[in-house]
Design a protein around this motif. Sequence first.
Motif, PDB file in Angstrom:
ATOM      1  N   LYS A 257      20.076  51.918   3.554  1.00 28.44           N
ATOM      2  CA  LYS A 257      18.775  51.778   4.206  1.00 28.44           C
ATOM      3  C   LYS A 257      18.648  52.755   5.368  1.00 28.44           C
ATOM      4  O   LYS A 257      17.595  53.353   5.590  1.00 28.44           O
ATOM      5  CB  LYS A 257      18.575  50.340   4.689  1.00 28.44           C
ATOM      6  CG  LYS A 257      18.334  49.353   3.558  1.00 28.44           C
ATOM      7  CD  LYS A 257      18.209  47.927   4.068  1.00 28.44           C
ATOM      8  CE  LYS A 257      18.002  46.956   2.914  1.00 28.44           C
ATOM      9  NZ  LYS A 257      17.935  45.538   3.368  1.00 28.44           N
ATOM     10  N   THR A 258      19.744  52.931   6.109  1.00 32.15           N
ATOM     11  CA  THR A 258      19.739  53.903   7.207  1.00 32.15           C
ATOM     12  C   THR A 258      19.616  55.324   6.661  1.00 32.15           C
ATOM     13  O   THR A 258      18.902  56.161   7.233  1.00 32.15           O
ATOM     14  CB  THR A 258      21.017  53.765   8.056  1.00 32.15           C
ATOM     15  OG1 THR A 258      21.035  52.462   8.651  1.00 32.15           O
ATOM     16  CG2 THR A 258      21.057  54.811   9.157  1.00 32.15           C
ATOM     17  N   ASN A 259      20.297  55.594   5.541  1.00 33.83           N
ATOM     18  CA  ASN A 259      20.166  56.912   4.894  1.00 33.83           C
ATOM     19  C   ASN A 259      18.703  57.196   4.552  1.00 33.83           C
ATOM     20  O   ASN A 259      18.186  58.288   4.820  1.00 33.83           O
ATOM     21  CB  ASN A 259      20.993  56.959   3.609  1.00 33.83           C
ATOM     22  CG  ASN A 259      22.480  57.012   3.867  1.00 33.83           C
ATOM     23  OD1 ASN A 259      22.920  57.359   4.961  1.00 33.83           O
ATOM     24  ND2 ASN A 259      23.263  56.651   2.862  1.00 33.83           N
ATOM     25  N   GLN A 260      18.053  56.207   3.936  1.00 33.07           N
ATOM     26  CA  GLN A 260      16.667  56.392   3.523  1.00 33.07           C
ATOM     27  C   GLN A 260      15.740  56.550   4.729  1.00 33.07           C
ATOM     28  O   GLN A 260      14.779  57.327   4.689  1.00 33.07           O
ATOM     29  CB  GLN A 260      16.216  55.208   2.658  1.00 33.07           C
ATOM     30  CG  GLN A 260      16.930  55.100   1.319  1.00 33.07           C
ATOM     31  CD  GLN A 260      16.781  56.351   0.475  1.00 33.07           C
ATOM     32  OE1 GLN A 260      15.704  56.949   0.418  1.00 33.07           O
ATOM     33  NE2 GLN A 260      17.853  56.761  -0.176  1.00 33.07           N
ATOM     34  N   LYS A 261      16.039  55.824   5.799  1.00 34.28           N
ATOM     35  CA  LYS A 261      15.250  55.947   7.026  1.00 34.28           C
ATOM     36  C   LYS A 261      15.384  57.358   7.602  1.00 34.28           C
ATOM     37  O   LYS A 261      14.389  57.968   8.015  1.00 34.28           O
ATOM     38  CB  LYS A 261      15.711  54.901   8.037  1.00 34.28           C
ATOM     39  CG  LYS A 261      14.962  54.943   9.357  1.00 34.28           C
ATOM     40  CD  LYS A 261      15.323  53.740  10.227  1.00 34.28           C
ATOM     41  CE  LYS A 261      16.771  53.753  10.637  1.00 34.28           C
ATOM     42  NZ  LYS A 261      17.115  52.619  11.536  1.00 34.28           N
ATOM     43  N   PHE A 262      16.614  57.879   7.619  1.00 36.24           N
ATOM     44  CA  PHE A 262      16.834  59.236   8.142  1.00 36.24           C
ATOM     45  C   PHE A 262      16.116  60.274   7.283  1.00 36.24           C
ATOM     46  O   PHE A 262      15.474  61.191   7.801  1.00 36.24           O
ATOM     47  CB  PHE A 262      18.334  59.548   8.187  1.00 36.24           C
ATOM     48  CG  PHE A 262      18.646  60.883   8.813  1.00 36.24           C
ATOM     49  CD1 PHE A 262      18.906  60.991  10.169  1.00 36.24           C
ATOM     50  CD2 PHE A 262      18.665  62.045   8.042  1.00 36.24           C
ATOM     51  CE1 PHE A 262      19.183  62.221  10.743  1.00 36.24           C
ATOM     52  CE2 PHE A 262      18.930  63.284   8.609  1.00 36.24           C
ATOM     53  CZ  PHE A 262      19.188  63.366   9.970  1.00 36.24           C
ATOM     54  N   ILE A 263      16.233  60.109   5.953  1.00 30.53           N
ATOM     55  CA  ILE A 263      15.567  61.056   5.044  1.00 30.53           C
ATOM     56  C   ILE A 263      14.063  61.073   5.290  1.00 30.53           C
ATOM     57  O   ILE A 263      13.445  62.145   5.359  1.00 30.53           O
ATOM     58  CB  ILE A 263      15.869  60.690   3.575  1.00 30.53           C
ATOM     59  CG1 ILE A 263      17.334  60.978   3.250  1.00 30.53           C
ATOM     60  CG2 ILE A 263      14.948  61.448   2.609  1.00 30.53           C
ATOM     61  CD1 ILE A 263      17.791  60.430   1.917  1.00 30.53           C
ATOM     62  N   LYS A 264      13.480  59.891   5.436  1.00 26.87           N
ATOM     63  CA  LYS A 264      12.033  59.795   5.653  1.00 26.87           C
ATOM     64  C   LYS A 264      11.627  60.497   6.942  1.00 26.87           C
ATOM     65  O   LYS A 264      10.643  61.256   6.979  1.00 26.87           O
ATOM     66  CB  LYS A 264      11.621  58.322   5.694  1.00 26.87           C
ATOM     67  CG  LYS A 264      10.125  58.100   5.847  1.00 26.87           C
ATOM     68  CD  LYS A 264       9.811  56.607   5.831  1.00 26.87           C
ATOM     69  CE  LYS A 264       8.317  56.357   5.993  1.00 26.87           C
ATOM     70  NZ  LYS A 264       8.003  54.904   5.977  1.00 26.87           N
ATOM     71  N   ARG A 265      12.376  60.281   8.015  1.00 22.90           N
ATOM     72  CA  ARG A 265      12.050  60.889   9.298  1.00 22.90           C
ATOM     73  C   ARG A 265      12.300  62.396   9.284  1.00 22.90           C
ATOM     74  O   ARG A 265      11.527  63.169   9.865  1.00 22.90           O
ATOM     75  CB  ARG A 265      12.851  60.216  10.418  1.00 22.90           C
ATOM     76  CG  ARG A 265      12.425  58.778  10.667  1.00 22.90           C
ATOM     77  CD  ARG A 265      13.314  58.089  11.680  1.00 22.90           C
ATOM     78  NE  ARG A 265      12.886  56.700  11.893  1.00 22.90           N
ATOM     79  CZ  ARG A 265      13.540  55.836  12.670  1.00 22.90           C
ATOM     80  NH1 ARG A 265      14.643  56.205  13.300  1.00 22.90           N
ATOM     81  NH2 ARG A 265      13.081  54.607  12.805  1.00 22.90           N
ATOM     82  N   PHE A 266      13.372  62.806   8.619  1.00 28.16           N
ATOM     83  CA  PHE A 266      13.672  64.236   8.550  1.00 28.16           C
ATOM     84  C   PHE A 266      12.623  64.962   7.716  1.00 28.16           C
ATOM     85  O   PHE A 266      12.208  66.086   8.046  1.00 28.16           O
ATOM     86  CB  PHE A 266      15.070  64.463   7.968  1.00 28.16           C
ATOM     87  CG  PHE A 266      15.577  65.863   8.154  1.00 28.16           C
ATOM     88  CD1 PHE A 266      16.113  66.258   9.368  1.00 28.16           C
ATOM     89  CD2 PHE A 266      15.502  66.785   7.124  1.00 28.16           C
ATOM     90  CE1 PHE A 266      16.575  67.558   9.545  1.00 28.16           C
ATOM     91  CE2 PHE A 266      15.950  68.083   7.295  1.00 28.16           C
ATOM     92  CZ  PHE A 266      16.497  68.478   8.512  1.00 28.16           C
ATOM     93  N   ASN A 267      12.185  64.312   6.634  1.00 26.62           N
ATOM     94  CA  ASN A 267      11.110  64.900   5.818  1.00 26.62           C
ATOM     95  C   ASN A 267       9.829  65.055   6.633  1.00 26.62           C
ATOM     96  O   ASN A 267       9.068  66.001   6.431  1.00 26.62           O
ATOM     97  CB  ASN A 267      10.842  64.032   4.584  1.00 26.62           C
ATOM     98  CG  ASN A 267      11.926  64.158   3.537  1.00 26.62           C
ATOM     99  OD1 ASN A 267      12.729  65.085   3.576  1.00 26.62           O
ATOM    100  ND2 ASN A 267      11.970  63.227   2.609  1.00 26.62           N
ATOM    101  N   TYR A 268       9.600  64.125   7.544  1.00 25.57           N
ATOM    102  CA  TYR A 268       8.423  64.212   8.422  1.00 25.57           C
ATOM    103  C   TYR A 268       8.521  65.458   9.306  1.00 25.57           C
ATOM    104  O   TYR A 268       7.530  66.183   9.493  1.00 25.57           O
ATOM    105  CB  TYR A 268       8.330  62.953   9.286  1.00 25.57           C
ATOM    106  CG  TYR A 268       7.127  62.925  10.204  1.00 25.57           C
ATOM    107  CD1 TYR A 268       5.895  62.463   9.759  1.00 25.57           C
ATOM    108  CD2 TYR A 268       7.233  63.349  11.540  1.00 25.57           C
ATOM    109  CE1 TYR A 268       4.787  62.433  10.609  1.00 25.57           C
ATOM    110  CE2 TYR A 268       6.135  63.324  12.382  1.00 25.57           C
ATOM    111  CZ  TYR A 268       4.918  62.868  11.912  1.00 25.57           C
ATOM    112  OH  TYR A 268       3.821  62.841  12.756  1.00 25.57           O
TER     113      TYR A 268
END
Length: 260
Positions: free
Chosen positions: A218-229
């Motif tokens: 879940k933390t991985n996915q959160k980081f990916i989402k923010r980094f993609n932003y």
Amino acid sequence: MSNKTNQAESFVRLLKIMDELREQCPWDKKQTIESIRHLTLEEVYELSDAIIEKDFENIKKELGDILLHIVFYSRIASETKLFDIKDVIDSICIKLVDRHPHIYGEIKVNSEEEVKQNWEKIKLREGNRSVLSGVPKGLPALIKAQRIQEKASGVGFDWQNKLQVWEKVKEEIRELEKEVQDAPLVNEKIEEEFGDVLFSLINYGRFLKLNPEDVLEKTNQKFIKRFNYIETKLKEKGINFENSKLSEMEFFWEEAKKLK
């Protein structure tokens, strides 16, 4: 017609389709137990992704794919009379009955923990050489650490409460800090202490009733989402990472954190 009857008919239909594919499809005819192994692993990871995303439509589909693989393995094995799908089902039924004596026997239990402890003790009586022998060697290290701890706990080798475990986490962090200060270059001792920190954190998560694999993903996915932003915002400004400043990236990172 009862739901149980409908379920049985659906399962029989799947077995019939598997027979037809094995006998008529060029690809299915060529497969062996070894050749579909990596595909099974892929299906399990796809199921894991769907569960984390709470995508119940895909959970249903991925479970179907895994069920197909179970039937496929059983059909291949039946061709050389190693075992068939009935043997597979009978095997798990026997195991479930034997390992739930509080349901199918005279044993009394008062908690989930007692159930797990009985499970491990029964496995030892069944001939397992070690409490930890049932942990697959090929498991990812994070999941393996959790399973090792659960199995040790199942026979009574465990901390008494989460405060003790948290003290152990802090102790391991202090030991890692000391090694890094004494020898800034990575060495075997630093690696060992870093591993101890991870192992103790996983153990603490177990006491908090957290699954470390799930929460880390879940933390991985959160980081990916923010980094993609950050990537999107930089592109909108016509900037690539090579030309961007850390302050710009941090600004968009903070923006991303505010988004749901």
